[in-house]
Design an enzyme around this catalytic site. Structure first.
Site, PDB file in Angstrom:
ATOM      1  CE  LYS A  55      53.603  67.985   9.504  1.00 30.85           C
ATOM      2  NZ  LYS A  55      54.207  67.167  10.865  1.00 30.85           N
ATOM      3  CD  GLN A  99      52.390  66.100  13.706  1.00 33.34           C
ATOM      4  OE1 GLN A  99      52.610  65.257  12.934  1.00 33.34           O
ATOM      5  NE2 GLN A  99      53.036  66.987  14.700  1.00 33.34           N
ATOM      6  CG  ASP A 122      59.117  63.787  10.456  1.00 37.27           C
ATOM      7  OD1 ASP A 122      59.345  64.877  10.056  1.00 37.27           O
ATOM      8  OD2 ASP A 122      58.229  63.918  11.557  1.00 37.27           O
TER       9      ASP A 122
END
Ligand code: NAP
Length: 287
Positions: A55, A99, A122
């Site tokens: 990422k 994450q 996200d």
């Protein structure tokens, strides 16, 4: 029936990233600020380390900054919330990625909810889900948002189609269903208690598999000509659909790897560029 179209996720993700790169360049020209994504990793799970590295690399490839925060496995919920709050208050950071999964002692939902909606690139917070479900500006969850990029790139008209989503997780199945609904599909959501799953899948013009079981969806469950979008990513690069048997029954299909996978990070990068534009007072649609 002729061979199906194999949906090329790498190609689509490249196009999405090019758009993001152009937006990033315009943001820099207009404000002198470089958009920045921070990845937050708790613990040392090897797959999570790889994902966060990927990422950050992709951020840099489009001209954005990336930062990493790495916390020890024994981090408490309070410690993680305090770190996320600090990042949320930092005006130099435009996107925060926590994450998933975090170690089991952490309240993951509380940690997600500590991310301000404006930086939730996200799309994991309740606020983002609500905004998406109400068709308001916000961020879609990255994996279903990436699947929508595939739908758009391949001109798949969802209007009136029956879409069957297998899986109801908050980061994949549920937001996927809402996004398909927004595209005017008639949506059925299936899960582990669905009775006679193959007969429900058989009704699907569009089938999204988000189950987490390798080769789970079989070709003989599919309606002839179904569009198969496989979000699954299991050890050994295996999807949730049995590609070999689904291929001849489908009109379009995503391979694993190279289908849905690459579009998730592209969606994250794109949403970070959009978030940065908004936070800097620019209209992302005019960049
Ligand atoms: P998850 O949280 O484990 O959810 C799995 C869903 O599948 C649940 O809703 C579960 O139902 C349902 N399910 C399990 N067994 C089933 C069965 N026998 N029949 C019907 N439904 C069943 O998984 P997830 O995070 O959504 O991920 C799903 C897949 O997508 C995994 O392969 C994962 O690796 C992949 N993924 C890919 C990306 C990407 O970047 N491409 C990102 C995230 C996830 P219940 O709710 O009833 O338990």
């Amino acid at each position: 029936m002729s061979d199906p179209t194999i949906i090329d996720g790498k190609k689509v993700s490249k196009q999405v990233q090019e758009q993001a790169a152009q937006r990033v360049e315009k943001i820099k020209q207009a404000t002198g600020v470089t958009p920045c994504l921070v990845t937050v990793l708790v613990g040392s799970d090897p797959a999570s380390i790889t994902y966060t590295q990927m990422k950050r690399k992709r951020c840099e490839a489009v001209g954005m900054k990336s930062m990493k925060v790495e916390l020890p496995t024994e981090t408490t919920t309070d410690q993680l919330l305090a770190k996320i709050k600090e990042l949320g208050d930092d005006p130099a950071i435009h996107g925060i990625l926590l994450q998933h999964p975090v170690p089991s002692q952490i309240d993951e939902r509380a940690a997600f909810e500590a991310i301000p909606a404006s930086k939730d690139v996200d799309g994991v917070t309740i606020a983002s889900f609500g905004a998406m479900a109400f068709d308001l500006p916000g961020f879609g969850c990255a994996t279903p948002a990436g699947i929508c990029d595939l739908i758009d790139a391949y001109d798949i008209d969802c209007t009136g189609k029956h879409a069957v989503v297998i899986g109801r997780s908050p980061i994949l199945g549920k937001p996927m269903a809402m996004m398909l609904l927004a595209r005017h599909a008639t949506v059925t959501i299936c899960h582990s208690r669905t009775v006679d799953l193959p007969s429900v899948v058989k009704q699907g013009d569009i089938v999204v598999a988000a189950v987490g079981i390798p080769n789970f969806v079989k070709g003989d469950w599919l309606k002839e000509g179904a569009i198969v979008l496989d979000a699954g990513y299991n050890p050994g690069n295996v999807g949730d659909c049995d590609y070999e048997s689904c291929f001849p029954k489908s009109s379009m299909i995503t391979p694993v790897p190279g289908g849905v996978g690459p579009t998730t990070i592209a969606a994250l990068i794109n949403q970070t560029s959009i978030g940065a534009a908004r936070q800097l007072g620019l209209d992302p649609n005019n960049l």
